[in-house]
Motif scaffolding. Structure first.
Motif, PDB file in Angstrom:
ATOM      1  N   GLU A  40       0.816  -1.226   0.036  1.00 38.30           N
ATOM      2  CA  GLU A  40       0.116  -0.225   0.078  1.00 38.30           C
ATOM      3  C   GLU A  40       1.006   1.260   0.133  1.00 38.30           C
ATOM      4  OE1 GLU A  40      -3.909  -1.116   2.576  1.00 38.30           O
ATOM      5  OE2 GLU A  40      -3.308   0.975   2.165  1.00 38.30           O
ATOM      6  N   GLU A  41       2.015   1.248   0.853  1.00 40.62           N
ATOM      7  CA  GLU A  41       2.805   2.178   0.969  1.00 40.62           C
ATOM      8  C   GLU A  41       3.339   2.550  -0.417  1.00 40.62           C
ATOM      9  OE1 GLU A  41       3.952   4.164   3.482  1.00 40.62           O
ATOM     10  OE2 GLU A  41       5.337   5.068   2.545  1.00 40.62           O
TER      11      GLU A  41
ATOM     12  N   LEU B 114       2.122   1.762  -3.299  1.00 38.31           N
ATOM     13  CA  LEU B 114       1.126   1.945  -4.231  1.00 38.31           C
ATOM     14  C   LEU B 114       0.989   3.685  -4.126  1.00 38.31           C
ATOM     15  CD1 LEU B 114      -1.098   1.249  -6.191  1.00 38.31           C
ATOM     16  CD2 LEU B 114      -2.660   1.109  -4.335  1.00 38.31           C
ATOM     17  N   SER B 115       0.682   3.878  -2.770  1.00 41.24           N
ATOM     18  CA  SER B 115       0.386   5.411  -2.718  1.00 41.24           C
ATOM     19  C   SER B 115       1.539   6.278  -3.163  1.00 41.24           C
ATOM     20  CB  SER B 115       0.036   5.715  -1.023  1.00 41.24           C
ATOM     21  OG  SER B 115       1.150   5.407  -0.324  1.00 41.24           O
ATOM     22  N   ARG B 116       2.729   5.836  -2.979  1.00 42.37           N
ATOM     23  CA  ARG B 116       4.043   6.577  -3.189  1.00 42.37           C
ATOM     24  C   ARG B 116       4.185   6.699  -4.860  1.00 42.37           C
ATOM     25  NH1 ARG B 116       9.293   4.305  -0.850  1.00 42.37           N
ATOM     26  NH2 ARG B 116       7.902   5.246   1.039  1.00 42.37           N
TER      27      ARG B 116
ATOM     28  N   ILE C 187       1.422   6.321  -6.738  1.00 37.73           N
ATOM     29  CA  ILE C 187       0.324   7.267  -7.251  1.00 37.73           C
ATOM     30  C   ILE C 187       0.719   8.709  -6.980  1.00 37.73           C
ATOM     31  CG2 ILE C 187      -2.095   8.263  -6.719  1.00 37.73           C
ATOM     32  CD1 ILE C 187      -2.851   5.501  -5.812  1.00 37.73           C
ATOM     33  N   LEU C 188       1.693   8.900  -6.094  1.00 36.87           N
ATOM     34  CA  LEU C 188       1.926  10.258  -5.736  1.00 36.87           C
ATOM     35  C   LEU C 188       2.877  10.747  -6.783  1.00 36.87           C
ATOM     36  CD1 LEU C 188       1.376  12.131  -3.362  1.00 36.87           C
ATOM     37  CD2 LEU C 188       3.580  11.564  -2.592  1.00 36.87           C
TER      38      LEU C 188
ATOM     39  N   THR D 282       1.204  11.089 -10.541  1.00 35.35           N
ATOM     40  CA  THR D 282       0.032  11.745 -11.184  1.00 35.35           C
ATOM     41  C   THR D 282       0.573  13.007 -11.757  1.00 35.35           C
ATOM     42  OG1 THR D 282      -1.850  13.175 -10.160  1.00 35.35           O
ATOM     43  CG2 THR D 282       0.157  12.823  -8.681  1.00 35.35           C
TER      44      THR D 282
ATOM     45  N   ARG E 147       5.819  14.800   1.997  1.00 37.86           N
ATOM     46  CA  ARG E 147       5.494  14.068   0.629  1.00 37.86           C
ATOM     47  C   ARG E 147       5.470  15.046  -0.548  1.00 37.86           C
ATOM     48  NH1 ARG E 147       4.497   9.119   2.814  1.00 37.86           N
ATOM     49  NH2 ARG E 147       3.401   7.921   1.510  1.00 37.86           N
TER      50      ARG E 147
END
Lengths: 92, 538
Positions: B174-175, B177-179, B181-182, B185, B200
């Protein structure tokens, strides 16, 4: 090693329960009562079975006091501290 | 004699000692105070354990963190430790003597068989799930060893619970994944803590700031301001706190390198379970390009309006100021005609006649030009809802005499309510009907006016006549204005009327056109907004 130092040999059997206990008690006693004035050899008869002949060992664990004084052997329940002290020639 | 006695005494003491020790040994063995005995066997000294020295191992096995089982080749559990029993949520006594397959799903049973087969080489290892007593699945790592004891082939399995590891894996994923996405984008996304420190920042944000902004103060990395001045972190945080989110607030940013940006700022708060503000997630959308385009467009529109205004003024004053001298021209040539008709040579009469015609024509042209300039000007107020039926009736009333003279027949279908100025609709009908009368041909004029509607609320009105029609080649030109001004064409008679109609219709976002064939009448059609039309303009 001085003439009055204790020369001890402890025969043990691998990780046998009594063997482990004997190691524990005897080592502690030596450290507290005979600090710097003893030599303790621990012989594992599983690793060195032939050495048991040296001191004619039958039962394990056995503690042999070779010095000072006459040779003394201690067999059996070495977890009794009083017994060990006597066997080592220490005050009870 | 004394020496041998002394020897004997010593000897006896020694023997007594040895006896005592021997008895002690025997006693110790009898009492079970020993681990093992050493016996001279055929191959040397042999150690025989009495109380298994594997006892500590057994304790180790019992207490260790992993589960372990000893299985016979058929999967019968001969031994298990407490951990394994706990893993499968079943009491130890129930596990021992049960089949291992009780704790495997169908899929995993197949995997387990494969592991057993692979353990033929001594050792195998694999991941599968154990089925616990409460029907939960426990992910485990199974390590299998062949174990031969006294000729019997058993299997020893060590089982490691992977639940924790899996959970951590999930967290790490998840970590990641969010990284990801960040990072990916296209919008600059920044996460700040409550004091404005950047925790971040995605790739796009770093590019916007022009540097790696991690751990910098947000106000320093992104110097933004709005109409109230610099947007400080404290202002930002307090706004987010009070409004719970900021959506697309327009701000500007001027970097140290002197680049200017127009941005849309959005902010969402991050609350702790105790309703404490942990930080914010900010998005800065770059609308610089869009803003510049908007500004350019606005400037253009302004220029256009100005240009239009200038043109109108010009047209107005040109036509207005031209009227006076033209008037004089007409008057004096008419006077010339009155006083000197027949008194000069015949050619002179012709010249004067032609001059007067030209003057009159020019007067008409100027009048029409003025009319065109003002056509579609907005009267006071917004366009209202106007009943086309009543407007038509009023216009037809003005044609009463014509209708009577020509025996014209004028019919109409029901007309809708339109969102236009009455005067404009009036003009439209007037011009179209007037044209129909001008070009009605030999047969008496038959005129029909009707309407149909489109779905978006606009209406299409049609004015159909049985006149002389218009050839396809000229369908566009008839609405032209400036073609006329450049000299006579076949359609001088059309006048500026159609051009005015087009101007009016265009004002309301509509269209006007003609469907016609030469000799077969014409249908003039135009679209106008109805009451609910989206095209309605004031």
């Amino acid at each position: 090693m001085g003439q009055q130092d204790h020369d001890l040999r402890l025969y043990v059997a691998g990780t046998g329960a009594k063997s482990l206990r004997a190691i524990q008690i005897i080592t502690r006693l030596c450290e507290t009562e005979l600090f710097g004035r003893y030599q303790l050899e621990i012989v594992d008869v599983y690793r060195h079975p032939a050495r048991a002949v040296e001191d004619q060992i039958v039962a394990i664990p056995t503690l042999i006091k070779r010095a000072p004084g006459a040779i003394k052997r201690l067999v059996g329940d070495l977890s009794q501290e009083a017994r060990v002290r006597t066997g080592l020639g220490l005050a009870a | 004699m004394q020496v041998s006695e002394k020897n004997q005494v010593e000897r006896i003491a020694e023997l007594e000692q040895r006896l005592a020790e021997a008895e002690e040994t025997l006693e110790a063995i009898r009492q079970g105070d020993v681990d093992a005995v050493v016996i001279n066997g055929p191959t040397g000294e042999q150690v025989y354990a009495l109380e298994g020295p594997d006892h500590p191992y057994r304790i180790l096995v019992e207490e260790m963190h992993q589960g372990t089982v000893t299985l016979d080749p058929d999967g019968l559990v001969l031994y298990c430790n407490r951990q394994f029993a706990a893993m499968v949520q079943t009491p130890v006594e129930s596990v021992i003597g049960s089949q291992i397959h009780q704790y495997l799903t169908q899929d995993d049973a197949a995997a387990f068989s494969a592991l057993i087969a692979a353990a033929a080489g001594g050792h195998s290892q694999g991941e599968l799930n154990l089925l616990a007593g409460n029907d939960q699945l426990v992910p485990v790592l199974l390590s299998l060893n062949k174990l031969e004891v006294s000729g019997i082939q058993n299997l020893c399995a060590v089982i490691t619970d992977l639940t924790e590891a899996r959970r951590n894996e999930a967290i790490v994923k998840e970590e990641q994944l969010s990284r990801l996405i960040l990072e990916q984008t296209a919008e600059p996304v920044i996460v700040i803590d409550a004091r404005g420190k950047i925790l971040r920042a995605g790739e796009a944000a770093r590019r916007l700031a022009g540097s790696n902004v991690l751990f910098q103060d947000f106000g320093v990395a992104f110097p933004i301001f709005d109409q109230d001045g610099p947007v400080t972190v404290s202002r930002l945080v307090s706004d987010v706190r009070s409004q719970n989110a900021l959506r697309s607030v327009e701000v500007n940013m001027s970097t140290r390198e002197g680049r200017a940006y127009a941005l849309l700022l959005s902010a969402s708060p991050l609350w702790s379970p105790g309703r404490e503000l942990l930080g914010c997630v900010l998005t800065l959308t770059d609308i610089t390009g869009r803003k510049r385009a908007e500004e350019a467009l606005a400037r253009q529109a302004e220029q256009l309006a100005q240009s239009n205004s200038d043109l109108r003024q010009f047209a107005y004053s040109a036509s207005h100021d031209l009227q006076e001298p033209l008037r004089h021209l007409a008057i004096y040539t008419e006077l010339l005609q009155q006083r000197y008709a027949g008194k000069l040579d015949p050619e002179a009469d012709q010249f004067i006649e032609r001059t007067i015609d030209a003057a009159h024509r020019m007067e008409r042209l100027l009048r029409d030009l003025l009319a065109y300039t003002h056509a579609a000007d907005a009267p006071q107020g917004d366009a209202a809802s106007v009943d086309a039926n009543s407007v038509l009736a009023k216009v037809l009333a003005t044609f009463e005499q014509h209708i009577a003279k020509e025996n014209a027949v004028i019919t109409s279908g029901p007309l809708p309510v339109l969102c236009v100025h009455e005067v404009h609709l009036s003009q439209l009908f007037q011009n179209l009907i007037s044209n129909s009368f001008k070009y009605h041909g030999n047969a008496p004029l038959k005129l029909h006016i009707w309407a149909d509607g489109a779905d978006d609320g606009t209406w299409r009105l049609s004015v159909e006549d049985n006149g002389i029609g218009i050839d396809g080649r000229y369908h566009q030109q008839v609405f032209g204005l400036f073609k006329r001004l450049h000299g006579s064409s076949r359609y001088t008679g059309n006048g500026i009327g159609l051009a005015i109609c087009q101007k009016i219709v265009q004002r309301y976002g509509g269209k006007i056109w003609v469907e016609s064939t030469s000799g077969e009448g014409s249908i003039f059609r135009f679209t106008l907004p109805g009451k609910e039309s989206a095209h309605a303009k004031a």
